[in-house]
Write an enzyme that holds these catalytic residues in place. Structure first.
Site, PDB file in Angstrom:
ATOM      1  NE  ARG A  30     -34.767 -17.876 -48.763  1.00 33.63           N
ATOM      2  CZ  ARG A  30     -36.151 -16.982 -47.564  1.00 33.63           C
ATOM      3  NH1 ARG A  30     -35.680 -16.518 -45.895  1.00 33.63           N
ATOM      4  NH2 ARG A  30     -37.224 -17.125 -47.694  1.00 33.63           N
ATOM      5  CE  LYS A  71     -39.588 -20.143 -48.171  1.00 32.98           C
ATOM      6  NZ  LYS A  71     -39.969 -20.901 -46.593  1.00 32.98           N
ATOM      7  CD  GLU A 127     -35.681 -22.230 -38.839  1.00 34.06           C
ATOM      8  OE1 GLU A 127     -35.439 -21.624 -39.583  1.00 34.06           O
ATOM      9  OE2 GLU A 127     -34.673 -23.495 -40.134  1.00 34.06           O
TER      10      GLU A 127
HETATM   11  N1  PLP Z   1     -37.815 -20.375 -40.982  1.00 26.29           N
HETATM   12  C1  PLP Z   1     -38.445 -21.164 -42.113  1.00 26.29           C
HETATM   13  C2  PLP Z   1     -38.090 -22.487 -41.945  1.00 26.29           C
HETATM   14  C3  PLP Z   1     -39.377 -20.910 -43.156  1.00 26.29           C
HETATM   15  O1  PLP Z   1     -40.480 -21.800 -43.394  1.00 26.29           O
HETATM   16  C4  PLP Z   1     -39.871 -19.325 -42.950  1.00 26.29           C
HETATM   17  C5  PLP Z   1     -40.493 -18.812 -44.696  1.00 26.29           C
HETATM   18  O2  PLP Z   1     -40.138 -18.556 -44.899  1.00 26.29           O
HETATM   19  C6  PLP Z   1     -39.184 -18.581 -42.184  1.00 26.29           C
HETATM   20  C7  PLP Z   1     -38.195 -19.095 -41.174  1.00 26.29           C
HETATM   21  C8  PLP Z   1     -38.954 -17.367 -42.002  1.00 26.29           C
HETATM   22  O3  PLP Z   1     -38.178 -16.491 -43.412  1.00 26.29           O
HETATM   23  P1  PLP Z   1     -38.985 -15.572 -44.043  1.00 26.29           P
HETATM   24  O4  PLP Z   1     -38.762 -14.083 -43.244  1.00 26.29           O
HETATM   25  O5  PLP Z   1     -37.965 -14.889 -45.119  1.00 26.29           O
HETATM   26  O6  PLP Z   1     -39.855 -15.427 -44.682  1.00 26.29           O
HETATM   27  C1  COI Z   2     -43.168 -18.529 -45.149  1.00 24.91           C
HETATM   28  O1  COI Z   2     -43.003 -17.348 -44.217  1.00 24.91           O
HETATM   29  O2  COI Z   2     -43.317 -17.248 -46.299  1.00 24.91           O
HETATM   30  C2  COI Z   2     -42.865 -20.006 -44.825  1.00 24.91           C
HETATM   31  O3  COI Z   2     -42.876 -20.205 -45.814  1.00 24.91           O
HETATM   32  C3  COI Z   2     -43.972 -20.228 -44.128  1.00 24.91           C
HETATM   33  C4  COI Z   2     -44.827 -21.512 -43.986  1.00 24.91           C
HETATM   34  C5  COI Z   2     -45.784 -21.190 -45.023  1.00 24.91           C
HETATM   35  C6  COI Z   2     -43.551 -22.324 -45.067  1.00 24.91           C
END
Ligand code: PLP
Ligand code: COI
Length: 340
Positions: A81, A183, A219
């Site tokens: 990612r 991200k 989200e």
């Molecule tokens: N959506 C956003 C905006 C986030 O910052 C995060 C955190 O990383 C997620 C979703 C969840 O992603 P993940 O499950 O890969 O941590």
């Molecule tokens: C994560 O869950 O790793 C995130 O990036 C969420 C937040 C702390 C930005």
């Protein structure tokens, strides 16, 4: 020797640990990378990251298992990612195998900071990359730095497993979060206004809608959303403008293959919120945080699972996912990376 910290009372905050990984990109290539104890980054005043926010990041965790191993959860997916984010932001990709290797090494270097099994805390791992050389015109930098720091963390939402409340912000507060699967720092910067406003109004987070039609659930500021229907199907929004959460992908797999539930990734209209039995936020930081209520201006949608505890299916998903992460339940092949 494990650090002397009151692990149980940790919130989701920064705590300096001993080592961080650093690699520089110059003349078209990444150097071999090193570890440093220096948490400071010194930059030129016109660095690409400072002027045009050319930066992206990742987030994952290291866990101590029931057998006292230290493990990471699917770091290969964070590597891929981050490569997507870098490509979208015209940054060089940090090679995916090197990313995984650096994550493992930086955890090993900070092993005493990995919270004990059962403490409720974990070691958060933050890989990130930014443009370092001076830019003046709007263009990508030529030089970059890739770093990874770690920090022990507790729950993202205060109150542990208590259900939280979301609100639907007005359009002018809606953030371009995760747009194009990126991200990136600037997406989060644009969400700060909505987050501060939500907190000031007493809500825990925002439920963003799709910006094109404002009818579909997307989200929240730091996590994806899942719903459970009254007949126990697990449903999550299909959208190309949300961050593709690794936790969500894992939960949908767990729901189908461990719990035998039907799963659906499809468009979810705001009008449907009243039909769901349970709702929860999922992400590395949020893990699986139950949502009790959504406030959409003058409308309040309360989920039948209520404001006191997690819904039944949410609870099962939570126990199975954290069971896999902490070694109580056998993981699908390739999900767990042991730090040795
Ligand atoms: N959506 C956003 C905006 C986030 O910052 C995060 C955190 O990383 C997620 C979703 C969840 O992603 P993940 O499950 O890969 O941590
Ligand atoms: C994560 O869950 O790793 C995130 O990036 C969420 C937040 C702390 C930005």
């Amino acid at each position: 020797m494990e650090k002397n910290i009151d692990w149980q009372s940790l919130g989701f905050g920064y705590q300096k640990t001993d080592y961080r990984y650093v690699s520089d990109y110059k003349n078209g290539e990444w150097d071999t990378g090193t570890f440093t104890t220096d948490e400071k980054v010194v930059l030129n005043e016109s660095a690409g990251v400072l002027q045009y926010a050319q930066t992206c990041f990742e987030g994952l965790k290291a866990y101590r298992t029931v057998d006292n191993y230290v493990v990471c959860f699917r770091p290969d997916l964070n590597a891929s990612r981050m490569a997507d984010s870098a490509r979208r932001l015209e940054m060089p990709v940090f090679p995916e195998e090197r990313f995984v290797d650096a994550v493992k090494q930086v955890v090993k270097k900070n092993i005493d900071w990995v919270p004990p099994y059962g403490s409720g805390a974990t070691l958060y791992i933050r890989p990130y990359m930014f443009g370092t050389n001076p830019v003046m015109g709007v263009k990508p930098a030529d030089e970059y730095q890739f770093r990874i720091f770690t920090s022990p963390v507790g729950p993202y939402f205060k109150g542990g497993a208590k259900p939280i409340t979301l609100r639907v912000p007005d359009f002018d507060r809606a953030a371009p979060l995760g747009t194009g699967h990126v991200k990136a720092g600037l997406n989060y910067a644009m969400s700060l206004h909505a987050i501060v406003e939500a907190h000031n109004l007493g809500y825990n987070e925002n439920m963003y809608l799709d910006s094109a039609t404002r009818t579909k659930v997307e989200e929240t500021g730091g996590a994806n959303i899942i719903f459970v229907t009254k007949d126990n199907r697990v449903v999550t929004p299909k959208s190309s403008t949300i961050l593709p959460s690794i936790t969500r992908r894992s939960l949908m797999y767990v729901a189908e293959h461990y719990l035998g539930l039907q799963v659906e990734e499809r468009e979810i209209f705001k009008e449907e919120l009243n039909d769901f039995a349970e709702c929860a936020l999922c992400g590395t930081a949020a893990v699986l945080s139950p949502v009790g209520k959504v406030v959409d201006h003058d409308k309040e949608i309360s989920f039948p699972s209520g404001m006191e505890k997690m819904g039944n299916i949410t609870q099962k998903l939570y126990e199975t996912l954290t069971g896999i992460q902490m070694g109580r339940i056998e993981a699908p092949k390739g999900w767990i990376y042991i730090i040795d």
